[in-house]
Motif scaffolding. Structure first.
Motif, PDB file in Angstrom:
ATOM      1  N   TYR A 114       0.825  -1.209   0.000  1.00  9.36           N
ATOM      2  CA  TYR A 114       0.000   0.000   0.000  1.00  9.36           C
ATOM      3  C   TYR A 114       0.859   1.260   0.000  1.00  9.36           C
ATOM      4  N   THR A 115       2.097   1.138   0.423  1.00 15.77           N
ATOM      5  CA  THR A 115       3.020   2.270   0.397  1.00 15.77           C
ATOM      6  C   THR A 115       3.823   2.341  -0.897  1.00 15.77           C
ATOM      7  N   SER A 116       3.628   1.397  -1.813  1.00 14.34           N
ATOM      8  CA  SER A 116       4.326   1.457  -3.095  1.00 14.34           C
ATOM      9  C   SER A 116       3.952   2.732  -3.826  1.00 14.34           C
ATOM     10  N   THR A 117       4.917   3.323  -4.514  1.00 10.06           N
ATOM     11  CA  THR A 117       4.665   4.568  -5.232  1.00 10.06           C
ATOM     12  C   THR A 117       4.231   4.307  -6.673  1.00 10.06           C
ATOM     13  N   LEU A 118       3.558   5.276  -7.232  1.00 13.47           N
ATOM     14  CA  LEU A 118       3.017   5.183  -8.591  1.00 13.47           C
ATOM     15  C   LEU A 118       4.109   4.844  -9.596  1.00 13.47           C
ATOM     16  N   GLY A 119       5.277   5.497  -9.448  1.00 13.80           N
ATOM     17  CA  GLY A 119       6.365   5.286 -10.400  1.00 13.80           C
ATOM     18  C   GLY A 119       6.968   3.899 -10.361  1.00 13.80           C
ATOM     19  N   THR A 120       6.695   3.136  -9.319  1.00 13.23           N
ATOM     20  CA  THR A 120       7.165   1.742  -9.248  1.00 13.23           C
ATOM     21  C   THR A 120       6.552   0.912 -10.363  1.00 13.23           C
ATOM     22  N   PHE A 121       5.348   1.298 -10.782  1.00 17.85           N
ATOM     23  CA  PHE A 121       4.594   0.476 -11.728  1.00 17.85           C
ATOM     24  C   PHE A 121       4.351   1.153 -13.074  1.00 17.85           C
ATOM     25  N   LEU A 122       4.122   2.462 -13.064  1.00 16.45           N
ATOM     26  CA  LEU A 122       3.729   3.168 -14.286  1.00 16.45           C
ATOM     27  C   LEU A 122       4.743   4.245 -14.610  1.00 16.45           C
ATOM     28  N   PHE A 125       5.314   9.629 -15.554  1.00 16.26           N
ATOM     29  CA  PHE A 125       4.871  10.670 -14.637  1.00 16.26           C
ATOM     30  C   PHE A 125       6.081  11.456 -14.140  1.00 16.26           C
ATOM     31  N   PRO A 126       5.939  12.757 -13.918  1.00 16.16           N
ATOM     32  CA  PRO A 126       7.056  13.534 -13.358  1.00 16.16           C
ATOM     33  C   PRO A 126       7.506  12.943 -12.024  1.00 16.16           C
ATOM     34  N   ALA A 127       8.802  13.086 -11.727  1.00 17.28           N
ATOM     35  CA  ALA A 127       9.358  12.477 -10.517  1.00 17.28           C
ATOM     36  C   ALA A 127       8.624  12.928  -9.265  1.00 17.28           C
ATOM     37  N   GLY A 128       8.212  14.178  -9.227  1.00 15.34           N
ATOM     38  CA  GLY A 128       7.510  14.691  -8.057  1.00 15.34           C
ATOM     39  C   GLY A 128       6.190  14.000  -7.797  1.00 15.34           C
ATOM     40  N   ILE A 129       5.625  13.400  -8.824  1.00 14.99           N
ATOM     41  CA  ILE A 129       4.390  12.620  -8.682  1.00 14.99           C
ATOM     42  C   ILE A 129       4.724  11.140  -8.554  1.00 14.99           C
ATOM     43  N   ALA A 130       5.570  10.645  -9.445  1.00 16.50           N
ATOM     44  CA  ALA A 130       5.891   9.216  -9.479  1.00 16.50           C
ATOM     45  C   ALA A 130       6.465   8.719  -8.164  1.00 16.50           C
ATOM     46  N   ASP A 131       7.239   9.578  -7.480  1.00 11.54           N
ATOM     47  CA  ASP A 131       7.946   9.151  -6.278  1.00 11.54           C
ATOM     48  C   ASP A 131       7.200   9.466  -4.984  1.00 11.54           C
ATOM     49  N   ILE A 175      -4.282  11.380 -17.860  1.00 12.37           N
ATOM     50  CA  ILE A 175      -3.935  11.571 -16.446  1.00 12.37           C
ATOM     51  C   ILE A 175      -2.462  11.952 -16.315  1.00 12.37           C
ATOM     52  N   ARG A 176      -1.601  11.346 -17.125  1.00 16.01           N
ATOM     53  CA  ARG A 176      -0.171  11.696 -17.095  1.00 16.01           C
ATOM     54  C   ARG A 176       0.028  13.187 -17.363  1.00 16.01           C
ATOM     55  N   ARG A 177      -0.788  13.755 -18.227  1.00 15.03           N
ATOM     56  CA  ARG A 177      -0.617  15.161 -18.594  1.00 15.03           C
ATOM     57  C   ARG A 177      -1.300  16.116 -17.612  1.00 15.03           C
ATOM     58  N   SER A 178      -2.021  15.578 -16.649  1.00 18.11           N
ATOM     59  CA  SER A 178      -2.721  16.429 -15.690  1.00 18.11           C
ATOM     60  C   SER A 178      -1.820  16.755 -14.508  1.00 18.11           C
ATOM     61  N   SER A 179      -2.216  17.755 -13.736  1.00 18.72           N
ATOM     62  CA  SER A 179      -1.457  18.152 -12.548  1.00 18.72           C
ATOM     63  C   SER A 179      -2.309  17.938 -11.307  1.00 18.72           C
TER      64      SER A 179
END
Length: 384
Positions: A114-122, A125-131, A175-179
């Protein structure tokens, strides 16, 4: 020419059918089959009155301790058939429950945390979101992502997509292009985008399409033989599928299938029946989809919900976002489930663990100002 709901009713007539089997038949004949504290007959009268003035169209099922107590269908599914026990309804956001269970299954198997980050899988996304955005944030609507349907240009383009991959990949790209509107965990905003991303994570981790995964690991083990994701062409031609009749400014109700995506997504619009949702309830609460620990994790409150319109004493005294469903404390009972809405669609699925009730209400009407009166009445009689 647009077929309106009122013109269809004029041709076909309204229908109300008691699904008279087992306990339902005994209820119709006047024999007591429910706890005296729950006035099912009053609810039955209320639904009948709503249907009589064309204020409710759909099917519903009330279950107590695994036993069907009341089942009703009213109105028309489409120009060819009335609503009935086998009618398939678009579920709107109740679909999110399947996505949440899929994520929980992969967490239970140790394939994500549940603590896995979005960037682990997809990727993408910008690093500030992915991480920083975690699976936890996506599940609890605290990621900062908003509603895909509100993204500029999304719906116009999405309505041109004509296959499943276009819908999944195209939505993810938007969604990738959204903020995000806020930093993960810093706020709460109900998010279709977040649940779409959870479905994309399911596909990435499992190696299957999202759709195949939930068919194999959610629908099949729950015994949900009628539930599936169906396409817009099927919606047009299959008489078992209830058309969405959206209320127009004129007061007429018009068929709005062509305003819906080619296929539903992890955030909405699988198709189901009342009986299949009762099977889902039994499988979920009976630890057939998840073990007991992960069932508890999924159904337990995580984040306090913002104040609800009405508030105490008229509304819930407390509410929490769970990992998928929402849970409300109403009349000293916990009510756990999910509702859904879209033009021409209103759905509701609730578990009452303290008193062992399950309610399923599926409608091919939409309603102004929140859930339909039938949904509110069901909650009122059970929590009274």
């Amino acid at each position: 020419m647009t077929t309106t709901r009122r013109s269809a009713l004029g041709v076909l007539g309204a229908s109300g059918a008691l699904l008279a089997t087992g306990a339902v038949a005994r209820a119709a004949s006047g024999s007591a089959v429910t706890p005296t504290s729950v006035d099912v007959r009053a609810f039955d009268r209320f639904v009948r009155e709503q249907a009589a003035v064309d204020a409710f169209s759909g099917s519903l099922l009330l279950v107590h301790r695994g036993r069907p107590v009341l089942a009703r269908s009213y109105g028309r599914a489409n120009d060819a058939a009335p609503n009935g026990p086998d009618t398939l309804f678009a579920m709107a956001s109740v679909t999110k429950l399947f996505t949440a269970v899929a994520i929980a299954q992969l967490a239970q198997a140790g394939r994500l945390a549940y603590t896995s980050t979005l960037g682990t899988f997809l990727s993408g996304f910008p690093a500030g979101i992915a991480d920083t955005v975690q699976v936890h944030h996506l599940l609890t609507h605290t990621s900062g992502f908003g509603d895909t349907f509100a993204m500029p240009g999304y719906l116009a383009e999405a309505l041109t997509w004509t296959d499943v991959d276009q819908v999944m990949n195209g939505t993810t790209d938007y969604i990738r292009r959204s903020s995000p509107e806020f930093a993960p965990g810093a706020g709460y905003r109900y998010s279709n985008a977040a649940y779409h991303l959870l479905g994309a994570i399911v596909a990435e981790v499992s190696g299957q399409s999202y759709y195949d995964y939930v068919r194999e690991h959610v629908f099949r083990p729950a015994g949900m033989t009628a539930t599936d994701f169906r396409t817009r062409p099927q919606w047009h031609t299959d008489p078992r599928m209830a058309h969405p009749y959206a209320k127009q400014p004129s007061g007429e109700r018009a068929d709005t299938i062509d305003q819906r995506l080619y296929v539903g997504t992890p955030s909405g619009d699988a198709f189901t029946t009342c009986a299949d949702m009762a099977r889902f309830a039994a499988a979920l609460q009976g630890s057939k989809l998840l073990d007991r620990a992960f069932t508890g994790i999924t159904l337990g409150g995580k984040v306090p919900l913002p104040p609800q319109p009405g508030g105490p004493p008229a509304g819930p005294h407390a509410g929490f976002q769970c990992y998928g469903p929402m849970t409300l404390l109403v009349g000293n009972q916990w009510v756990t489930g999910h509702g859904g809405g879209a033009p021409g669609t209103s759905t509701d699925f609730q578990l009452y663990p303290d008193t062992e009730w399950v309610t399923v209400i599926l409608s091919n009407y939409d309603y102004d100002g929140g859930p339909p009166p039938v949904v509110k009445k069901a909650r009122d009689i059970i929590t009274a």
